[in-house]
Write an enzyme that holds these catalytic residues in place. Structure first.
Site, PDB file in Angstrom:
ATOM      1  N   ASP A  82    -100.938  47.164  41.160  1.00  0.00           N
ATOM      2  CA  ASP A  82    -101.218  46.412  42.365  1.00  0.00           C
ATOM      3  C   ASP A  82    -102.142  45.243  41.977  1.00  0.00           C
ATOM      4  OD1 ASP A  82    -101.742  47.476  45.819  1.00  0.00           O
ATOM      5  OD2 ASP A  82    -101.438  45.495  44.941  1.00  0.00           O
TER       6      ASP A  82
HETATM    7  C1  GLC Z   1    -101.622  43.741  47.906  1.00  0.00           C
HETATM    8  C2  GLC Z   1    -101.089  45.092  48.358  1.00  0.00           C
HETATM    9  C3  GLC Z   1     -99.694  45.382  47.884  1.00  0.00           C
HETATM   10  C4  GLC Z   1     -98.921  44.092  47.807  1.00  0.00           C
HETATM   11  C5  GLC Z   1     -99.536  43.276  46.677  1.00  0.00           C
HETATM   12  C6  GLC Z   1     -98.850  41.913  46.545  1.00  0.00           C
HETATM   13  O1  GLC Z   1    -102.987  43.821  47.616  1.00  0.00           O
HETATM   14  O2  GLC Z   1    -101.882  46.237  48.086  1.00  0.00           O
HETATM   15  O3  GLC Z   1     -99.113  46.314  48.805  1.00  0.00           O
HETATM   16  O4  GLC Z   1     -97.558  44.344  47.540  1.00  0.00           O
HETATM   17  O5  GLC Z   1    -100.933  43.091  46.846  1.00  0.00           O
HETATM   18  O6  GLC Z   1     -99.121  41.134  47.658  1.00  0.00           O
END
Ligand code: GLC
Length: 755
Positions: A284
């Protein structure tokens, strides 16, 4: 071979049968030769470049980005949605870089791209995998039209705590329902052939246990014992893997002391080992360096080492892989095999997507964004997601042909932006239709509608217009109050400690109730709210979640009777926040509460002696039951169930039994019912929940119509994960409960014996 494998997985997905599909390392992907040939020509820098995702320049193509693509330093771009920019970036990658490897273009298309569907929690409330497939297909077509080829969905985090902001993005509290929804979305996004232009790769997230954040506070610690992890939190991910999801995303949370992005047990032992996952894992957003904050890594070098050794194949935007991995490989801390395995999995997806032949497709080869057909599917989803929670004296539906005046009030009645909900990066208000906009379009004389919001937005505390609302309420025949949450009050990092109606909305409702007119309350929110008082004040209560673009037409159809609500709760509604966590599939405990053993706090005699009250598991001031249970939802008609019948009362391990359920539409209008089948294993070597959803069917019945549904149940569906023994079904008695919500007590008993 690849297609056959994938089609077989799709069969699993569509039939919902939970085969333990064995994936072995040797299943050829159909691209192995190309991958190995390409890999053999790549430098270490180019390999690590594939493992590196960066953010785009948001509509620009900077020289730095051009150069990085030319040098093969980027494997994926996130958050670029300009089709011309994406086309140019892919051209540079294909024509100006040494190896011509195209990029993965990633974007959060969580519940729609331009056509915005209900939030995922609302989609789960449809209990309808077909509408979830179609919604994901629309999202995929619209995202692919601008050049996006990868989305970070479905989110399949089980959540039992509505304080958590991301409950809005979750499929709720139940592993089986979450598995059905997750499978459907993978199928909708990916179709049966990823190389087709109108499909995009999916990503099951956030692996794993993110929704168990302590206190419902986002990003907080999670501690989940093995039996809960295996039986509650992991099954929806396994369902997505079995449905062929291309990628998995690690969570921000630490799980049992180890951050997910450095958790080898999760990614190597379970995901890639036991489950044989052949896709790749993306971290993430900057979750790799966040392992320093977690106190797990000393510095970014240790964070990079922890990530690659635990199974993170691609780093999302922190940039530490290109900066750190080459040295770690050179010094021998990271075997080149780990790099090669990560790059193989990333290249595999690029080949499966057909990016080497066609990294982008002509925009005019796609249907228009948010076109009428797409909006129609969004309206169907919004209609099916609404849950009717109360309808005293069948006050709903209203008759638009009856001369009457309704007062429409509340901050959510005419807000086409807030109704779209969280994570609508690419949604546009111009494509969103509020209830009042729909009323103006669809409802005419003799019905008279007066609109006075009373409050401008959900947190509004300005009660200056309450006096005029009160006057209007006195003159109205019906009152429609649209209350709830602005979209910013749920979603990532947006947890709430109290989950009542924000602002002065409850005060507004109390004022409306004083008018003594039929009061219909419609809630648009990103989570279950604590609504005990509001439910009591309302004659009818309709829960719409954040329904997306077509909230208005869907709610007009339901409120004025063109549609019959069929939604069911995918999550328990607590009476008050102090009851959390409260969920249907709870354990019985050694001292379960019963009506006989619970004395409401104000009924306790003064000076009552210590042991005078029932010594069972409940709250003196909140009892032990929720406001509304999992699976609950009313209809404008009624359904009468007969006791379920089993084809036999004893079967051998490894065989199946038919569970027959007969129900009648005993009301006056056609409707759809979600017939739910729950299991209880009353005696187990690891205690099991009092109920476990194992199957359900949506069925349409005309007024007076009777149908018998047959559920074929294999003993595998009675299985449980036992830490010492793995997934298995124990010999013994099992109870089945069938009905329209999790509190049903219509029971049939089965004995499972040795083979
Ligand atoms: C965010 C979220 C994740 C998302 C990623 C890209 O912090 O936790 O669910 O897909 O970053 O935006």
């Amino acid at each position: 071979m690849k297609r056959i494998t994938f089609l077989f997985l799709c069969f699993i997905a569509l039939t919902g049968c939970q085969q333990n599909f064995e994936q072995t390392d040797m299943i050829p992907t159909g691209f192995d030769q190309e991958i190995e040939r390409l890999l053999s020509t790549m430098t270490l820098e180019e390999k690590i470049g594939q493992m590196n995702q960066i953010t785009g320049d948001y509509g620009q193509v900077s020289e730095g980005l051009r150069e990085a693509v030319r040098k093969g330093r980027i494997g994926s771009l996130i958050n670029e949605v300009n089709p011309d920019v994406i086309r140019e970036i892919q051209r540079i990658a294909r024509e100006e870089s040494r190896l011509g490897i195209p990029l993965l273009i990633g974007r959060d298309v969580i519940h729609g791209f331009k056509t915005i569907f209900p939030i995922p929690l609302g989609m789960a409330a449809t209990w309808d995998s077909s509408i979830c497939v179609r919604a994901a297909q629309v999202a995929a077509v619209e995202a692919a039209s601008v050049g996006i080829n990868w989305t970070f969905a479905p989110g399949v985090d089980i959540c039992r705590d509505p304080r958590w902001g991301r409950v809005a993005e979750s499929p709720g509290e139940d592993p089986y329902l979450a598995s059905v929804i997750g499978r459907a979305m993978v199928l909708g996004f990916q179709g049966s052939d990823l190389s087709r232009p109108k499909t995009i790769a999916g990503c099951a997230k956030h692996f794993a246990g993110y929704g168990a954040a302590e206190g419902g506070r986002d990003y907080n610690t999670t501690n989940i014992p093995e039996n809960e992890l295996r039986n509650i939190f992991l099954p929806p991910f396994k369902a997505c893997i079995d449905a062929g999801v291309s990628t998995v995303m690690s969570g921000f949370n630490e799980l049992n002391g180890v951050p997910c992005s450095g958790n080898s047990y999760l990614m190597n032992t379970i995901l890639k080992g036991e489950w044989g996952f052949r896709g790749f894992v993306v971290s993430d957003w900057e979750s790799l360096p966040q392992m320093i904050n977690h106190g797990f890594s000393r510095d970014i070098k240790e964070a990079a080492l922890a990530g690659i050794t635990a199974g993170i194949d691609m780093d999302m935007v922190s940039g530490i892989y290109p900066g750190i991995l080459p040295d770690l490989v050179e010094e021998g801390s990271v075997p080149i095999r780990l790099i090669d395995d990560a790059v193989r999995a990333i290249l595999l997806l690029k080949f499966q997507l057909g990016l080497f032949e066609n990294p982008v497709h002509p925009v005019d080869s796609f249907p228009a964004l948010a076109n009428e057909a797409h909006q129609k599917i969004a309206q169907e989803a919004a209609t099916k997601s609404c849950v009717l929670l109360k309808n005293t004296d069948q006050i709903l539906p209203l008759n638009p042909n009856q001369p009457a005046t309704i007062l429409v009030t509340g901050p959510m009645a005419d807000d086409a932006y807030e109704q779209m909900g969280t994570w609508i990066f690419d949604g546009e208000e111009k494509f969103s239709v509020s209830f009042m906009q729909a009323v103006r379009n669809q409802i005419s004389r003799p019905f008279k509608v007066e609109y006075l919001p009373g409050l401008e937005y959900s947190r509004d505390e300005n009660v200056a217009s309450f006096a005029s609302v009160r006057q209007a309420a006195q003159k109205a025949d019906y009152i429609l109050a649209f209350l709830g949450e602005e979209s910013i009050l749920s979603g990532e990092a947006h947890s709430r400690a109290s989950i009542g109606l924000p602002g002065k909305q409850t005060e507004l409702l109390s004022l409306l109730a004083q008018a003594g007119k039929p009061l219909i309350t419609v809630i648009l929110a990103g989570r279950p709210l604590t609504l005990e008082k509001e439910t009591m004040l309302s004659d009818a209560l309709l829960y719409a979640w954040h329904p997306g673009n077509m909230a208005g037409p869907a709610l007009v159809d339901i409120i004025f009777g063109k549609a019959n609500p069929s939604g069911k709760l995918p999550i328990t509604f607590p009476k008050e926040v102090g009851q959390i966590p409260i969920y249907y599939n709870h354990k019985n405990t050694g001292k379960p509460a019963t009506p006989e053993t619970y004395t409401p706090i104000m009924d306790i005699p003064r000076r009552a002696v210590q042991y005078s009250l029932g010594n069972t598991s409940h709250y003196l001031d909140a009892g032990y039951t929720p406001l509304f249970p999992f699976g609950f939802g009313l209809s404008y008609t009624t359904y009468t169930y007969e006791a379920p019948q089993l084809s036999t009362d004893t079967i051998q391990l490894g065989s199946a039994v038919d569970l027959n359920v007969t129900l009648t539409n005993s009301g006056s209008r056609e409707g759809e019912e979600v017939v739910q089948v729950y299991l209880q294993d009353p005696v187990s070597s690891i205690t099991r929940p009092v109920k476990e959803l194992i199957s359900f069917q949506r069925v349409r019945l005309k007024a007076g119509e009777t149908k018998t549904l047959t559920f074929s149940i294999h003993t595998d569906q009675l299985s449980y994960y036992y830490p010492e023994k793995g997934q298995m079904t124990e010999i013994g008695e099992y109870f089945f409960f069938v009905g329209g919500n999790s509190q049903t007590n219509l029971q049939a008993n089965l004995y499972v014996k040795e083979r």
